[in-house]
Design a protein around this motif. Sequence first.
Motif, short mmCIF file in Angstrom:
data_model
loop_
_atom_site.label_atom_id
_atom_site.label_comp_id
_atom_site.label_asym_id
_atom_site.label_seq_id
_atom_site.Cartn_x
_atom_site.Cartn_y
_atom_site.Cartn_z
N ASN A 72 11.88 2.37 -0.15
CA ASN A 72 11.89 3.64 -0.89
C ASN A 72 10.70 3.80 -1.82
O ASN A 72 10.53 4.86 -2.44
CB ASN A 72 13.18 3.77 -1.70
CG ASN A 72 14.38 4.05 -0.82
OD1 ASN A 72 14.24 4.61 0.27
ND2 ASN A 72 15.55 3.65 -1.26
N VAL A 73 9.85 2.79 -1.93
CA VAL A 73 8.76 2.83 -2.90
C VAL A 73 7.70 3.86 -2.53
O VAL A 73 7.37 4.74 -3.34
CB VAL A 73 8.13 1.42 -3.06
CG1 VAL A 73 6.85 1.50 -3.89
CG2 VAL A 73 9.13 0.48 -3.71
N GLU A 74 7.15 3.79 -1.33
CA GLU A 74 6.03 4.66 -0.96
C GLU A 74 6.42 6.13 -1.01
O GLU A 74 5.70 6.96 -1.57
CB GLU A 74 5.50 4.30 0.43
CG GLU A 74 4.29 5.14 0.82
CD GLU A 74 3.75 4.78 2.19
OE1 GLU A 74 2.89 5.54 2.69
OE2 GLU A 74 4.18 3.77 2.79
N LYS A 75 7.57 6.48 -0.43
CA LYS A 75 7.95 7.89 -0.41
C LYS A 75 8.27 8.41 -1.82
O LYS A 75 8.04 9.58 -2.12
CB LYS A 75 9.10 8.15 0.55
CG LYS A 75 10.38 7.40 0.26
CD LYS A 75 11.37 7.64 1.40
CE LYS A 75 12.53 6.69 1.34
NZ LYS A 75 13.40 6.83 2.51
N THR A 76 8.74 7.52 -2.69
CA THR A 76 9.00 7.93 -4.07
C THR A 76 7.69 8.13 -4.82
O THR A 76 7.56 9.07 -5.62
CB THR A 76 9.90 6.90 -4.77
OG1 THR A 76 11.14 6.82 -4.04
CG2 THR A 76 10.19 7.28 -6.20
N VAL A 141 14.30 17.60 0.49
CA VAL A 141 15.03 16.62 -0.31
C VAL A 141 15.17 15.31 0.47
O VAL A 141 15.49 15.33 1.66
CB VAL A 141 16.43 17.15 -0.68
CG1 VAL A 141 17.17 16.17 -1.58
CG2 VAL A 141 16.34 18.51 -1.34
N GLY A 142 14.97 14.23 -0.21
CA GLY A 142 15.22 12.90 0.36
C GLY A 142 16.16 12.12 -0.54
O GLY A 142 15.71 11.46 -1.47
N PRO A 143 17.48 12.20 -0.28
CA PRO A 143 18.42 11.43 -1.11
C PRO A 143 18.31 9.94 -0.80
O PRO A 143 18.00 9.55 0.32
CB PRO A 143 19.78 11.99 -0.70
CG PRO A 143 19.58 12.53 0.68
CD PRO A 143 18.15 12.97 0.77
N MET A 144 18.54 9.11 -1.82
CA MET A 144 18.40 7.67 -1.65
C MET A 144 19.51 6.91 -2.36
O MET A 144 19.85 7.23 -3.50
CB MET A 144 17.07 7.20 -2.23
CG MET A 144 15.84 7.78 -1.59
SD MET A 144 14.31 7.13 -2.30
CE MET A 144 14.35 7.84 -3.95
N SER A 145 20.01 5.91 -1.68
CA SER A 145 20.94 4.96 -2.28
C SER A 145 20.31 3.59 -2.47
O SER A 145 20.90 2.74 -3.11
CB SER A 145 22.19 4.81 -1.41
OG SER A 145 22.94 6.00 -1.39
N GLY A 146 19.14 3.37 -1.93
CA GLY A 146 18.50 2.06 -1.97
C GLY A 146 17.82 1.78 -3.30
O GLY A 146 16.60 1.89 -3.41
N PHE A 147 18.61 1.42 -4.30
CA PHE A 147 18.07 1.09 -5.62
C PHE A 147 19.09 0.27 -6.38
O PHE A 147 20.27 0.24 -6.04
CB PHE A 147 17.70 2.35 -6.41
CG PHE A 147 18.88 3.17 -6.85
CD1 PHE A 147 19.35 3.09 -8.15
CD2 PHE A 147 19.53 4.04 -5.98
CE1 PHE A 147 20.44 3.83 -8.58
CE2 PHE A 147 20.62 4.79 -6.39
CZ PHE A 147 21.08 4.69 -7.69
N ASP A 148 18.62 -0.41 -7.40
CA ASP A 148 19.46 -1.23 -8.24
C ASP A 148 19.92 -0.38 -9.43
O ASP A 148 19.14 -0.12 -10.36
CB ASP A 148 18.67 -2.45 -8.71
CG ASP A 148 19.48 -3.44 -9.53
OD1 ASP A 148 20.39 -3.00 -10.29
OD2 ASP A 148 19.21 -4.64 -9.43
#
Length: 194
Positions: A72-76, A141-148
């Motif tokens: 998720n880093v690059e797209k964020t 929109v790009g929803p994300m769950s991949g995070f701490d």
Amino acid sequence: MTLDATALDTLFHDARSANGFLDKPVPTALLQEAYRIARMGPTSMNTQPTRYVFLTTPQAKARLMPALSPGNVEKTQQAPVTVIVATDTRFYEFMPQVWHDPGAQAMFEGNPAMAAATATRNGTLGGAYFLIAARAVGLDVGPMSGFDAAKVNAEFFPDGRWQANFLMNLGYADHGKEFPRNPRLAFEQAATVL
């Protein structure tokens, strides 16, 4: 009244989760418009526990990067805006403003389990309404769950009142970076009519 085919395509059929973004800024006025639409979505007892933190600068996003999954880093970094969709654990303090029964605040304050369940469920609903509203005003929109979540909470919400639920990247999609659409379950697989 039903939406026409173009509106349904914009919100659902043709809409995709953005996996990359063009270098095109998102005006704050557009974020405000999406919020004005999203806040009209129903929540139980009009609780409205969803909160939004809009990260619009490289400095703000740098604070988020250590909490992201590698994918998720690059797209964020590319996205003009990243939203931390959070839940206000003390949403009930606003009940005198948003609900007609003056006893609602005390009811939630006196029942922490009910308050937590209400906040989680309705906070997620609010985030989903915002996703659809963002599409309605022309954003991808790009929803994300991949995070701490614990890292996000420690960095952005150290007092513990707000809690991160999920993340969304917002902007104008680079359609060349989209994944092929995955299948959806059939009605018979996902639903039962009794």
